[in-house]
Motif scaffolding. Structure first.
Motif, PDB file in Angstrom:
ATOM      1  N   GLY A  91       0.809  -1.218   0.000  1.00  0.00           N
ATOM      2  CA  GLY A  91       0.000   0.000   0.000  1.00  0.00           C
ATOM      3  C   GLY A  91       0.841   1.267   0.000  1.00  0.00           C
ATOM      4  O   GLY A  91       0.298   2.375   0.003  1.00  0.00           O
ATOM      5  N   THR A 249       1.118   5.637   2.882  1.00  0.00           N
ATOM      6  CA  THR A 249       0.004   5.109   2.089  1.00  0.00           C
ATOM      7  C   THR A 249      -0.969   6.243   1.760  1.00  0.00           C
ATOM      8  O   THR A 249      -0.966   7.280   2.435  1.00  0.00           O
ATOM      9  N   GLU A 256      -7.405   9.229   0.351  1.00  0.00           N
ATOM     10  CA  GLU A 256      -8.298   8.078   0.200  1.00  0.00           C
ATOM     11  C   GLU A 256      -9.344   8.321  -0.891  1.00  0.00           C
ATOM     12  O   GLU A 256      -9.836   7.366  -1.507  1.00  0.00           O
ATOM     13  N   LEU A 272      -4.247  -1.814   2.003  1.00  0.00           N
ATOM     14  CA  LEU A 272      -4.940  -0.552   2.269  1.00  0.00           C
ATOM     15  C   LEU A 272      -6.275  -0.792   2.977  1.00  0.00           C
ATOM     16  O   LEU A 272      -6.645  -0.031   3.879  1.00  0.00           O
TER      17      LEU A 272
END
Lengths: 367, 128
Positions: A91, A249, A256, A272
Motif C-alpha cells: 500500500g 500510504t 483516500e 490498504l
C-alpha cells in the motif's frame, strides 16, 4: 544533466537553472515571490517537461491500469483525466500520477513524477508482460509539457486563437494546434489557479514562444519550480519525495478519495483495506504557525502537553506569501490531527506554537 | 561591485566600520544564493556576541541560513525595517539591508577579516 526542449528559452529569459531530479530546470526567472504573485493575480508559464509521460495502449490497457492504480478508470470519459496513485503490495505510494483516457479506445496517457519515471516505467512494463495486448511506452522525450496557470489563462488561450479551450471543464482535455504543433490541452495544474497544461507532440519552442508572446499583454511571465512549490504548498497538494513516498500510504496521506476499493482488485488493495479497518497510526495535516517562523521538511512536531514529546514530522513548509505566516504539511498521531488542535514545531531547538488548519490554505476567489 | 570600504567574513557577512561601531549585513553573493528573503530572525539589542557566533537566521523561499557575527561586541541596534520588508536585503544588501550594529569589543578583530578585494578572490576560488 538532462535538458528539456525549452532550455534555450530559459537561458534567454535569464532563468536561474538548478539540478532537479537530474534535470537542468529553471528554479526562478524574475524571483520566486514575484512569480508566485504573478500566477495568483495574472498568469505564469511553467516548463514541466521534466515530468514523465507514458502511453499505455491495447485492448488490455484499461484492465491493466485498473490493477496498477488506485482510482477508478471506469469513471473517465474519453479525453478526461484523473488523479491517481500507483502503490506497492504494502500500500506504499510508488508515485502519484495523472491518468488521461485518450480519444482512441484503449489508449491512456499517464503523467508521472520526474524522480519516479524510470521506476514507474519498469514497474508498469514488468507487470504488463503477462497481460495480452498491452504496451507501455515511455514517450517523455518526444512530448513536452507546458503549464499555463492563472486567471488570465482563459483570455490568453482565446487570444492565441483557441477559444474552444474556454469551454473545457476541470480535468477535461482536447486536441488543438498551437504554432502548427499538435497539443493535448487539459484543464489541469498544480497551482490551485484556473489553468491549462499543454502536452506538446512536436517542437516545444514555438508553442512556448507563442503563449508567452501573446500572454505578455495579459501580464503572463515565465515561472519556475520555486514558485510552483509555493503555489502547490498553499493548496496542500502532495509533493512526492517530500510528503509521500513508498513508506506512506494514500490513507495516511489523506488521499483516500483517490482510492476506489469498490472497483475491483488492484495492487496494494488488501493492505490498504486492512489499514482502513485497523486505523492509521498517523495522519497528514496542514498547519499554520502562530508566531512568525518558517517550518521546513524534516522538523519534528511536538505535543502541546508537558513534557513536550514528538508526535510527528513536517514534510513541507514555507512562508505563505498570501498569509504572511509559516505554513506546513506533515504527519501527526491521529489524536492531534483535527482542525484547531495545537502543537509545536521544533524549529532548531525552539518550540514554535502551531495549529492544525484545513489545507488548502488558499482558496481561489469566486468570480 | 563590492564596496571597497567593507570587510568580509568567510560565512559571507560584511562589516562597515565607523570608529568602534560596526554595521553588519550579508553579502550580495549570499542574498543571491538564498533567493527571495521572506523573514529574518534578528539578534536582541544588548546581547554580547563573539566572532563566529550565530546571531540570527535568514529564511528565503528556498532555505534557511544562519547569520554569523563577523566581530565580537554588543548588539546596539538592529534593523527593525526588515521585519516588514525582508526583501530589502535582496535589493540593497550593503545599504538599507543592513542587519545589526555591534559596538566592538576589540577593533583589532576587524583586521582579521577579508578586504573587498580578498573577498572577491575568495568567491572566485569557491567556484569550480
Amino acid at each position: 544533466m538532462q535538458q528539456t526542449p525549452l532550455i534555450a528559452q530559459h537561458r534567454a529569459a535569464g532563468a536561474k537553472l538548478v539540478d532537479f531530479a537530474g534535470w537542468e530546470m529553471p528554479i526562478q526567472y524574475s524571483g520566486v515571490v514575484d512569480e508566485y504573485h504573478t500566477v495568483r493575480s495574472k498568469a505564469g508559464l511553467f516548463d514541466v517537461s521534466h515530468m514523465g509521460r507514458l502511453v499505455v495502449t491495447g485492448s488490455g490497457a484499461e484492465s491493466f491500469l485498473q490493477r496498477m492504480t488506485t482510482n477508478d478508470l471506469a469513471a473517465l470519459r474519453p479525453m478526461q483525466a484523473q488523479y491517481s496513485m500507483v502503490c506497492n503490495e504494502q500500500g506504499g505510494i510508488k508515485d502519484d500520477i495523472f491518468v488521461y483516457r485518450l480519444a482512441r479506445a484503449g489508449e491512456f496517457l499517464v503523467c508521472v513524477n520526474a524522480s519516479n519515471r524510470e521506476k514507474i516505467v519498469s514497474w508498469l512494463t514488468d507487470h504488463s508482460r503477462v497481460v495480452p495486448d498491452c504496451q507501455v511506452s515511455d514517450r517523455s522525450p518526444e512530448i513536452a509539457q507546458i503549464a499555463l496557470q492563472g486567471q488570465a489563462a482563459r483570455a490568453i488561450v482565446a487570444a492565441v486563437g483557441l477559444p474552444q479551450l474556454e469551454q473545457l471543464k476541470l480535468r477535461e482535455s482536447t486536441m488543438v494546434r498551437v504554432s502548427n504543433v499538435e497539443c493535448l490541452v487539459a484543464r489541469t495544474g498544480y497551482t490551485g489557479e484556473f489553468g491549462y497544461e499543454f502536452y506538446v507532440y512536436g517542437p516545444a519552442g514555438p508553442v512556448w514562444d507563442k503563449l508567452l508572446d501573446t500572454g505578455k499583454s495579459f501580464g503572463l511571465k515565465p515561472a519556475g519550480l520555486g514558485a510552483r512549490d509555493l503555489l502547490r504548498l498553499e493548496m496542500g497538494y502532495l509533493l512526492y519525495g517530500n510528503d509521500i513516498d513508498e513508506r506512506t500510504t494514500p490513507i495516511e496521506a489523506g488521499a483516500e478519495w483517490a482510492v476506489r476499493f469498490e472497483k475491483g482488485d488492484f495492487i496494494g488493495k488488501p493492505a490498504l483495506l486492512t489499514q482502513k479497518q485497523v486505523g492509521v497510526s498517523r495522519r497528514f495535516v496542514g498547519f499554520e504557525l502562530l508566531e512568525k517562523a518558517v517550518p521546513r521538511h524534516g522538523f519534528t512536531i511536538l505535543s502541546s502537553s508537558s513534557p513536550q514529546s514528538p508526535i510527528g514530522e513536517v514534510t513541507s513548509g514555507n512562508l505563505s506569501p498570501l498569509l504572511q505566516k509559516g505554513i506546513g504539511l506533515g504527519y501527526v498521531s491521529p489524536k492531534y490531527a483535527d482542525p484547531g488542535m495545537d502543537f509545536f514545531i521544533d524549529i532548531r531547538g525552539k518550540a514554535v506554537p502551531a495549529k492544525v488548519v484545513k489545507a488548502a490554505f488558499y482558496k481561489r476567489p469566486a468570480k | 561591485m563590492i564596496p571597497a570600504d567593507l570587510r568580509f567574513h568567510k560565512e559571507h557577512e560584511w562589516v562597515r566600520l565607523d570608529g568602534k561601531r560596526a554595521t553588519v549585513g550579508i553579502s550580495d553573493f549570499a542574498q543571491d544564493a538564498l533567493g527571495d528573503i521572506v523573514f529574518l530572525d534578528l539578534p536582541k539589542v544588548g546581547v554580547s556576541v563573539k566572532v563566529g557566533q550565530q546571531i540570527g537566521e535568514v529564511e528565503s523561499t528556498k532555505t534557511t541560513s544562519t547569520i554569523y557575527t563577523p566581530v565580537s561586541g554588543t548588539v546596539s541596534q538592529i534593523n527593525t525595517d526588515l521585519k516588514d520588508h525582508p526583501e530589502v536585503v535582496n535589493s540593497d544588501p550593503y545599504g538599507k539591508g543592513w542587519i545589526a550594529i555591534i559596538d566592538l569589543a576589540d577593533p583589532a578583530e576587524v583586521d582579521q577579516l577579508m578586504t573587498a578585494v580578498q573577498y572577491e578572490a575568495f568567491l572566485a576560488s569557491q567556484k569550480h
